[in-house]
Design a protein around this motif. Structure first.
Motif, short mmCIF file in Angstrom:
data_model
loop_
_atom_site.label_atom_id
_atom_site.label_comp_id
_atom_site.label_asym_id
_atom_site.label_seq_id
_atom_site.Cartn_x
_atom_site.Cartn_y
_atom_site.Cartn_z
N TRP A 1 -12.27 -4.87 -3.84
CA TRP A 1 -11.79 -5.33 -5.15
C TRP A 1 -10.85 -6.52 -5.05
N GLU A 2 -10.53 -7.00 -3.87
CA GLU A 2 -9.49 -8.01 -3.73
C GLU A 2 -9.76 -9.28 -4.53
N GLU A 3 -10.99 -9.78 -4.47
CA GLU A 3 -11.28 -11.02 -5.17
C GLU A 3 -11.29 -10.82 -6.68
N THR A 4 -11.77 -9.68 -7.14
CA THR A 4 -11.69 -9.38 -8.57
C THR A 4 -10.24 -9.36 -9.01
N THR B 1 0.85 -1.18 0.00
CA THR B 1 0.00 0.00 0.00
C THR B 1 0.88 1.24 0.00
N VAL B 2 0.57 2.14 -0.91
CA VAL B 2 1.34 3.37 -1.03
C VAL B 2 0.41 4.55 -0.80
N GLN B 3 0.96 5.62 -0.28
CA GLN B 3 0.19 6.84 -0.07
C GLN B 3 0.48 7.79 -1.21
N PHE B 4 -0.57 8.32 -1.82
CA PHE B 4 -0.42 9.31 -2.90
C PHE B 4 -1.37 10.46 -2.59
N GLN B 5 -0.82 11.58 -2.20
CA GLN B 5 -1.63 12.71 -1.75
C GLN B 5 -2.59 12.22 -0.65
N ASP B 6 -3.89 12.35 -0.84
CA ASP B 6 -4.83 11.89 0.19
C ASP B 6 -5.35 10.47 -0.05
N LEU B 7 -4.84 9.83 -1.08
CA LEU B 7 -5.30 8.49 -1.44
C LEU B 7 -4.34 7.43 -0.93
N SER B 8 -4.90 6.30 -0.50
CA SER B 8 -4.09 5.11 -0.23
C SER B 8 -4.37 4.12 -1.36
N ILE B 9 -3.31 3.60 -1.97
CA ILE B 9 -3.47 2.70 -3.11
C ILE B 9 -2.81 1.37 -2.78
N THR B 10 -3.59 0.30 -2.84
CA THR B 10 -3.02 -1.03 -2.71
C THR B 10 -2.64 -1.53 -4.09
N VAL B 11 -1.36 -1.82 -4.26
CA VAL B 11 -0.82 -2.24 -5.55
C VAL B 11 -0.53 -3.73 -5.49
N ARG B 12 -1.11 -4.46 -6.42
CA ARG B 12 -0.91 -5.90 -6.44
C ARG B 12 -0.75 -6.40 -7.86
#
Length: 285
Positions: A40-43, A10-21
């Motif tokens: 969205w994990e199962e998708t 998980t990375v922080q970008f401005q006010d967003l947290s993004i899980t990258v997989r």
């Protein structure tokens, strides 16, 4: 930022947290009001290998801190930050998948002319929510109701009171009672003013004038079964979607046979097929 197919970060970008997989073709996955990125994990799992999922956590939802910079402009500020993130992470463009409020953000991103959205999948979202209840609704007529809703939803409330209010709504959002409890918990953990502002903006934003500007092939997925008890039919719901999306030049519409609002859970095959077609460039008619 790329990771293996099984690991995630998980990375922080401005006010967003993004899980990258995963690694490969980028897919930006945006959830709806109060939802966690994990929706969205199962998708994402089903898309592996060869896909890099960029699962967005919007601020103020599901236990994440609110973002003061987004106060009073949640949609526009979120769109701007998502656009910046795509420029940094996927300068070649990405497939964008958005659920509910995330679908509205996907439409806003795709209406920009920088080609950051290669294809778009909108999961059970309308460009003007208010017109789903009243076809003659305008921004002016809906504003008093939306302001009252924002005021009520923004008030502090004990967790058990929030849970009692959210439980009946969650039961109409998914067929799975266990997942309905997840929806309730996300709502309990969400920041009340952020939820109120996001809902206010959804009800007072009409994206239909932007639709002709969208060049990306777009697939819209609709749900109707939860509303059958109120007289809706598959045909009437499809007519509503097609009416609202009439201005979108390159749109394919698919209706779930029995899924409720959270189609990634209730009709995962439909969502997966649509994202895979977007990735393969087969989203066009």
């Amino acid at each position: 930022m790329s990771t293996s197919a099984t690991a995630a970060q998980t990375v922080q970008f401005q006010d967003l947290s993004i899980t990258v997989r995963g690694s490969g073709q980028p897919v930006l996955m945006i959830p709806g009001v109060n939802s966690a990125a994990s929706v969205w994990e199962e998708t994402c799992e089903r898309l592996q290998p060869g896909v890099q999922c960029l699962m967005v956590q919007l601020p103020g939802f599901a236990g994440k801190p609110a973002a003061p910079a987004m106060a009073g402009k949640f949609l526009e500020a979120s769109k701007a930050q998502l656009k910046d993130f795509l420029k940094a992470q996927a300068p070649q463009g990405a497939v964008v998948v958005g659920h509910s409020l995330g679908g509205a953000l996907g439409l806003m991103l795709a209406a920009d002319t920088d080609n950051s959205v290669q294809s778009l999948v909108v999961v059970d979202s309308l460009p003007f929510l208010a017109a789903s209840q009243n076809p003659n609704a305008t921004l002016e007529t809906v504003r008093p109701m939306a302001e009252g809703m924002r005021s009520g939803m923004s008030q502090p409330a004990p967790a058990e009171r929030k849970r009692a209010m959210l439980a009946p709504m969650a039961a109409t959002m998914t067929l799975d009672t266990r997942r309905a409890e997840t929806i309730v918990q996300w709502g309990v953990d969400s920041d009340n003013p952020t939820t109120g502002q996001a809902m206010f903006e959804l009800w007072t934003t009409d994206l239909r004038p932007l639709l002709p500007r969208i060049k990306a092939p777009t697939t819209v997925l609709g749900a109707w079964a939860a509303y059958a008890r109120m007289g809706s039919t598959q045909q009437s719901t499809q007519a509503l979607f097609e009416s609202q999306y009439r201005g979108l030049p390159d749109m394919k519409f698919k209706m779930s046979e029995r899924g409720y609002h959270f189609l990634m859970w209730d009709d995962p095959a439909l969502v997966l097929e649509s994202v895979q077609q977007a990735l393969s460039g087969k989203a066009k008619r």
